[in-house]
Design a protein around this motif. Structure first.
Motif, PDB file in Angstrom:
ATOM      1  N   SER A  12       0.825  -1.209   0.000  1.00 46.85           N
ATOM      2  CA  SER A  12       0.000   0.000   0.000  1.00 46.85           C
ATOM      3  C   SER A  12       0.858   1.258   0.000  1.00 46.85           C
ATOM      4  CB  SER A  12      -0.945  -0.003   1.193  1.00 46.85           C
ATOM      5  OG  SER A  12      -0.198  -0.052   2.373  1.00 46.85           O
ATOM      6  N   PRO A  15       0.476   3.066  -3.625  1.00 44.81           N
ATOM      7  CA  PRO A  15      -0.816   3.745  -3.790  1.00 44.81           C
ATOM      8  C   PRO A  15      -0.971   4.952  -2.874  1.00 44.81           C
ATOM      9  CG  PRO A  15      -1.129   1.383  -3.638  1.00 44.81           C
ATOM     10  CD  PRO A  15       0.302   1.636  -3.341  1.00 44.81           C
ATOM     11  N   VAL A  16      -0.551   4.805  -1.611  1.00 42.95           N
ATOM     12  CA  VAL A  16      -0.696   5.934  -0.688  1.00 42.95           C
ATOM     13  C   VAL A  16       0.145   7.107  -1.162  1.00 42.95           C
ATOM     14  CG1 VAL A  16      -0.198   6.731   1.647  1.00 42.95           C
ATOM     15  CG2 VAL A  16      -1.278   4.532   1.312  1.00 42.95           C
ATOM     16  N   ALA A  17       1.379   6.811  -1.607  1.00 41.64           N
ATOM     17  CA  ALA A  17       2.244   7.878  -2.107  1.00 41.64           C
ATOM     18  C   ALA A  17       1.595   8.547  -3.314  1.00 41.64           C
ATOM     19  CB  ALA A  17       3.610   7.308  -2.474  1.00 41.64           C
ATOM     20  N   VAL A  19      -1.623   8.783  -4.013  1.00 43.55           N
ATOM     21  CA  VAL A  19      -2.755   9.612  -3.589  1.00 43.55           C
ATOM     22  C   VAL A  19      -2.261  10.915  -2.977  1.00 43.55           C
ATOM     23  CG1 VAL A  19      -4.630   9.758  -1.915  1.00 43.55           C
ATOM     24  CG2 VAL A  19      -4.363   7.723  -3.310  1.00 43.55           C
ATOM     25  N   ALA A 232      -7.321  10.966  19.617  1.00 44.64           N
ATOM     26  CA  ALA A 232      -7.629  11.915  18.545  1.00 44.64           C
ATOM     27  C   ALA A 232      -8.763  12.837  18.971  1.00 44.64           C
ATOM     28  CB  ALA A 232      -7.984  11.175  17.266  1.00 44.64           C
ATOM     29  N   VAL A 236      -8.989  17.109  19.607  1.00 49.05           N
ATOM     30  CA  VAL A 236     -10.030  17.996  19.092  1.00 49.05           C
ATOM     31  C   VAL A 236     -10.623  18.796  20.246  1.00 49.05           C
ATOM     32  CG1 VAL A 236     -12.262  18.102  17.966  1.00 49.05           C
ATOM     33  CG2 VAL A 236     -10.566  16.486  17.162  1.00 49.05           C
ATOM     34  N   ALA A 275      -2.485  18.382  12.821  1.00 45.91           N
ATOM     35  CA  ALA A 275      -2.572  17.099  12.133  1.00 45.91           C
ATOM     36  C   ALA A 275      -1.374  16.224  12.461  1.00 45.91           C
ATOM     37  CB  ALA A 275      -2.663  17.331  10.625  1.00 45.91           C
ATOM     38  N   ALA A 278      -1.770  14.962  15.954  1.00 44.07           N
ATOM     39  CA  ALA A 278      -2.764  13.889  16.028  1.00 44.07           C
ATOM     40  C   ALA A 278      -2.175  12.590  15.504  1.00 44.07           C
ATOM     41  CB  ALA A 278      -4.010  14.272  15.237  1.00 44.07           C
ATOM     42  N   VAL A 282      -1.653   9.184  17.749  1.00 43.59           N
ATOM     43  CA  VAL A 282      -2.301   7.921  17.394  1.00 43.59           C
ATOM     44  C   VAL A 282      -1.256   6.845  17.146  1.00 43.59           C
ATOM     45  CG1 VAL A 282      -3.737   6.788  15.668  1.00 43.59           C
ATOM     46  CG2 VAL A 282      -4.345   9.044  16.475  1.00 43.59           C
TER      47      VAL A 282
ATOM     48  N   PHE B 115      -6.156  -0.274  -6.619  1.00 46.72           N
ATOM     49  CA  PHE B 115      -5.025   0.616  -6.398  1.00 46.72           C
ATOM     50  C   PHE B 115      -5.464   1.855  -5.620  1.00 46.72           C
ATOM     51  CE2 PHE B 115      -2.181   4.033  -7.728  1.00 46.72           C
ATOM     52  CZ  PHE B 115      -0.953   3.470  -7.456  1.00 46.72           C
ATOM     53  N   LEU B 116      -6.551   2.475  -6.110  1.00 47.49           N
ATOM     54  CA  LEU B 116      -7.060   3.676  -5.445  1.00 47.49           C
ATOM     55  C   LEU B 116      -7.513   3.358  -4.022  1.00 47.49           C
ATOM     56  CD1 LEU B 116      -9.097   5.794  -7.982  1.00 47.49           C
ATOM     57  CD2 LEU B 116      -7.057   6.412  -6.699  1.00 47.49           C
ATOM     58  N   ARG B 118      -6.367   1.028  -2.005  1.00 46.81           N
ATOM     59  CA  ARG B 118      -5.198   0.894  -1.144  1.00 46.81           C
ATOM     60  C   ARG B 118      -4.618   2.246  -0.799  1.00 46.81           C
ATOM     61  NH1 ARG B 118      -2.374  -3.588  -0.303  1.00 46.81           N
ATOM     62  NH2 ARG B 118      -3.028  -5.520  -1.284  1.00 46.81           N
ATOM     63  N   GLY B 119      -4.720   3.173  -1.734  1.00 44.58           N
ATOM     64  CA  GLY B 119      -4.171   4.489  -1.483  1.00 44.58           C
ATOM     65  C   GLY B 119      -5.079   5.357  -0.639  1.00 44.58           C
ATOM     66  N   LEU B 120      -6.397   5.343  -0.952  1.00 48.89           N
ATOM     67  CA  LEU B 120      -7.302   6.300  -0.317  1.00 48.89           C
ATOM     68  C   LEU B 120      -7.717   5.891   1.081  1.00 48.89           C
ATOM     69  CD1 LEU B 120      -9.746   7.677  -3.009  1.00 48.89           C
ATOM     70  CD2 LEU B 120      -8.313   8.972  -1.463  1.00 48.89           C
ATOM     71  N   PRO B 122      -6.085   4.280   3.674  1.00 56.62           N
ATOM     72  CA  PRO B 122      -5.218   4.729   4.772  1.00 56.62           C
ATOM     73  C   PRO B 122      -5.235   6.245   4.939  1.00 56.62           C
ATOM     74  CG  PRO B 122      -4.040   3.216   3.333  1.00 56.62           C
ATOM     75  CD  PRO B 122      -5.324   3.542   2.650  1.00 56.62           C
ATOM     76  N   VAL B 123      -5.233   6.965   3.788  1.00 57.16           N
ATOM     77  CA  VAL B 123      -5.278   8.418   3.880  1.00 57.16           C
ATOM     78  C   VAL B 123      -6.585   8.858   4.535  1.00 57.16           C
ATOM     79  CG1 VAL B 123      -5.315  10.556   2.568  1.00 57.16           C
ATOM     80  CG2 VAL B 123      -3.750   8.751   1.912  1.00 57.16           C
ATOM     81  N   PHE B 126      -6.530   8.251   8.179  1.00 57.22           N
ATOM     82  CA  PHE B 126      -5.694   9.242   8.849  1.00 57.22           C
ATOM     83  C   PHE B 126      -6.448  10.554   8.990  1.00 57.22           C
ATOM     84  CE2 PHE B 126      -2.505  12.658   8.470  1.00 57.22           C
ATOM     85  CZ  PHE B 126      -1.869  12.448   9.671  1.00 57.22           C
ATOM     86  N   ALA B 129      -9.033  10.922  11.632  1.00 57.00           N
ATOM     87  CA  ALA B 129      -8.560  11.108  13.010  1.00 57.00           C
ATOM     88  C   ALA B 129      -8.079  12.529  13.263  1.00 57.00           C
ATOM     89  CB  ALA B 129      -7.431  10.127  13.315  1.00 57.00           C
ATOM     90  N   LEU B 130      -8.014  13.348  12.214  1.00 56.41           N
ATOM     91  CA  LEU B 130      -7.476  14.696  12.386  1.00 56.41           C
ATOM     92  C   LEU B 130      -8.523  15.634  12.967  1.00 56.41           C
ATOM     93  CD1 LEU B 130      -5.522  15.230   9.074  1.00 56.41           C
ATOM     94  CD2 LEU B 130      -4.722  14.360  11.261  1.00 56.41           C
TER      95      LEU B 130
END
Lengths: 300, 282
Positions: A12, A15-17, A19, A232, A236, A275, A278, A282, B115-116, B118-120, B122-123, B126, B129-130
């Motif tokens: 992952s 993909p995270v990078a 996004v 978290a 807030v 952010a 937080a 976490v 793919f999306l 897996r990417g979206l 976790p983001v 996160f 939680a902000l």
């Protein structure tokens, strides 16, 4: 971490990078679009005054470095963060570390209170039927109340009695963080199945032994999952608790002061500091949870 | 200091507590008892509050007794109604519908791309939680003082919890069930509407319930940063400044009622839609 989880983590990463990269790109484009109107305005004024009009590309580069942009570009926020954390003295009133610490201390105190209160309530609910029936619905109802709305009143009222500073903010954090703990802990304390409880009975374990040796250890994974949510929520609470005190100190105060004076870069950097805070909190709770579970032999 | 009132309130509380213990131990299965015990607990809390606030002569700026708050509610219904419409109907509800709707559609869209996802996810986890509430001042700057900026805050607050829950829910159908749909030669939309959305419903409603409380909080807190001359958040922050604490409590009571009814409505719809789910069995 076992092989499978590690694999999943690696899979992952890309993909995270992607996004995150997409978000940054969209942000730059949005910043250019939103800030462009002001630049065009400036250019038109310049023409009226008799000087030359700015070219399109000039205006576009200018959108990235405005003093009070509608939407600051990511690197502006990054610079501000760097300037206010690393380059300022920690004790300075303009240092984000100083403000972050004030918010963090209220958060942690509230989180501590909330965790203790939540655990006590959960034990009461699990062991006392009347409490289960009477308190549990009200615990749930208490969260449908927009408690943050009460935040200013609690702060102002406690200020009037002479209690000020850390405690009022911590109380709001407590209120927000005890709920996930109660719900998770009740679930956790009830998670040992009949077979395990029967085993305790065959050992002739007393009630307190069954609690300390079976129920409490069994509830740990649930506790740490809810503690992640709680910490978290606690942050807030601390931030909102800082709003009504007239923007003295803390990340919430930075937000409010920024909004009063139109300092968008300051708002965004405070937001990012919150952010990061937080995320770190976490992550720390998650790490402690994993360590405890491994120490107890619960992770396979 | 009126000791009689305080002692009376505490005695009432103890008596009700004893009654609750006796009832819940003797008839734990009775539906009447299941309704009665929490209600009596709430009533005793109010009695205790009233007794101590009046008996100990707590200044009303600190803690007005419930009867005074009730009086204030009945006396200022038009103001409360105006604030309710501004905050709940205009800001919170619109933001809630738009935010949850957008998140639902995005979840459906990214559902086709692992793919999306897996990417979206976790983001999204996160971001959920902000302290998103912090964007309120920015939104007020962008969209002005009226309900638009509050709705924008609510949209952002609702988006990520709803997205994560819906994506999670769309994965909830089992391989066996998907195979069955495959043997039926069901198309994408058929699979979506007949299997995957119903299977996702418990998760979706979980997201909707979380967002229902977030929406009201977002709308109220966003009003602390600037409003037209109405709204619950506006009223709370100004009345606190005037030390009219009973008016603040009146607003809080309305907010609590609105929040509970909103949550309850979503739960009722959930009960009607996911009646088949094990957690709905009695």
């Amino acid at each position: 971490m076992d092989a499978k989880a590690k694999n999943g983590w690696r899979a992952s990463l890309l993909p995270v990078a992607t996004v995150i990269a997409a978000i940054v790109v969209i942000w730059y484009i949005a910043a250019a679009c939103l800030n462009f109107a002001w630049e065009r305005d400036q250019s038109e004024r310049a023409v009226q005054k008799g000087s030359e009009a700015a070219t399109f590309s000039q205006m576009l580069t200018n959108t990235m470095s405005q003093k009070r942009p509608v939407l600051p570009a990511p690197h502006q926020v990054g610079q501000e963060l760097w300037k206010t954390t690393v380059e300022k003295k920690v004790t300075s009133k303009r240092s984000l570390v100083y403000h972050g610490w004030i918010t963090l201390s209220a958060t942690l105190l509230g989180f501590l209170f909330g965790t203790i209160l939540g655990m006590l309530l959960a034990v009461g609910i699990v062991y006392n039927k009347a409490m289960d029936m009477s308190v549990m619905p009200w615990v749930i109802a208490s969260q449908t109340i927009p408690i943050l709305a009460i935040a200013p009143m609690i702060i102002v009222v406690l200020n009037a009695v002479g209690v000020s500073g850390l405690l009022p903010k911590a109380l709001i954090s407590t209120y927000l963080s005890f709920f996930p703990i109660v719900v998770g802990m009740v679930k956790g304390l009830r998670s040992p199945d009949a077979m395990q409880q029967d085993l305790m009975r065959t050992y002739n374990a007393s009630g307190s032994q069954a609690f300390w040796k079976l129920r409490l250890p069994a509830s740990m994974p649930y506790l740490f999952t809810s503690m992640k949510v709680a910490v978290a929520a606690s942050l807030v609470g601390a931030i909102v608790g800082e709003l009504p005190t007239g923007a003295v100190a803390g990340l919430g105060a930075r937000l409010l002061a920024g909004s009063y004076y139109g300092q968008t870069i300051q708002i965004w950097s405070a937001l990012f500091a919150a952010a990061i805070l937080a995320g770190t909190l976490v992550a720390i709770v998650g790490l402690v949870g994993r360590l405890v579970e491994r120490r107890m032999g619960m992770t396979r | 200091m009126n000791w009689l009132l305080i002692i009376g309130a505490i005695a009432f509380w103890l008596a009700a507590w004893a009654l609750n213990i006796w009832l819940s131990n003797s008839y734990p299965k009775s539906r009447f008892v299941q309704m009665f015990v929490p209600v009596s607990f709430g009533v005793t809390l109010l009695v205790l509050w009233e007794g101590i606030a009046r008996g100990a002569n707590v200044p009303t700026v600190l803690l007005p007794p419930p009867s005074m708050i009730w009086e204030r509610i009945t006396n200022s219904l038009p103001i409360l109604q105006e604030d309710f419409i501004q905050t709940f109907v205009k800001s919170a509800l619109r933001g809630y519908v738009l935010g949850c709707g957008a998140a639902f559609l995005v979840a459906l869209a990214i559902d086709r791309s692992p793919f999306l996802q897996r990417g979206l996810v976790p983001v999204g986890n996160f971001v959920a939680a902000l302290p998103i509430i912090g964007i309120a001042p920015i939104m007020v700057m962008w969209f002005g003082f009226d309900w638009h900026s509050k709705a924008a805050v609510v949209i952002v607050m609702c988006f990520f919890p709803m997205l994560v829950n819906t994506v999670e829910g769309l994965k909830a159908s089992e391989a066996m069930q998907r195979d069955l749909m495959h043997t039926y030669a069901a198309g994408y939309w058929q699979r979506l509407f007949k299997l995957r959305l119903p299977a996702a419903a418990p998760f979706i409603f979980n997201g909707l319930k979380i967002c229902s409380t977030l929406a009201l909080i977002g709308a109220i807190v966003a009003e602390f940063f600037g409003t037209p001359l109405a709204g619950m958040g506006f009223r709370i922050s100004t009345e606190v400044g005037k030390m009219n604490i009973d008016m603040v409590w009146a607003e809080i009571a309305v907010a609590a009622l609105a929040g509970s009814v909103f949550y309850g409505t979503v739960s009722l719809i959930e009960r009607a839609v996911t009646f088949w789910h094990p957690s709905m069995r009695r």
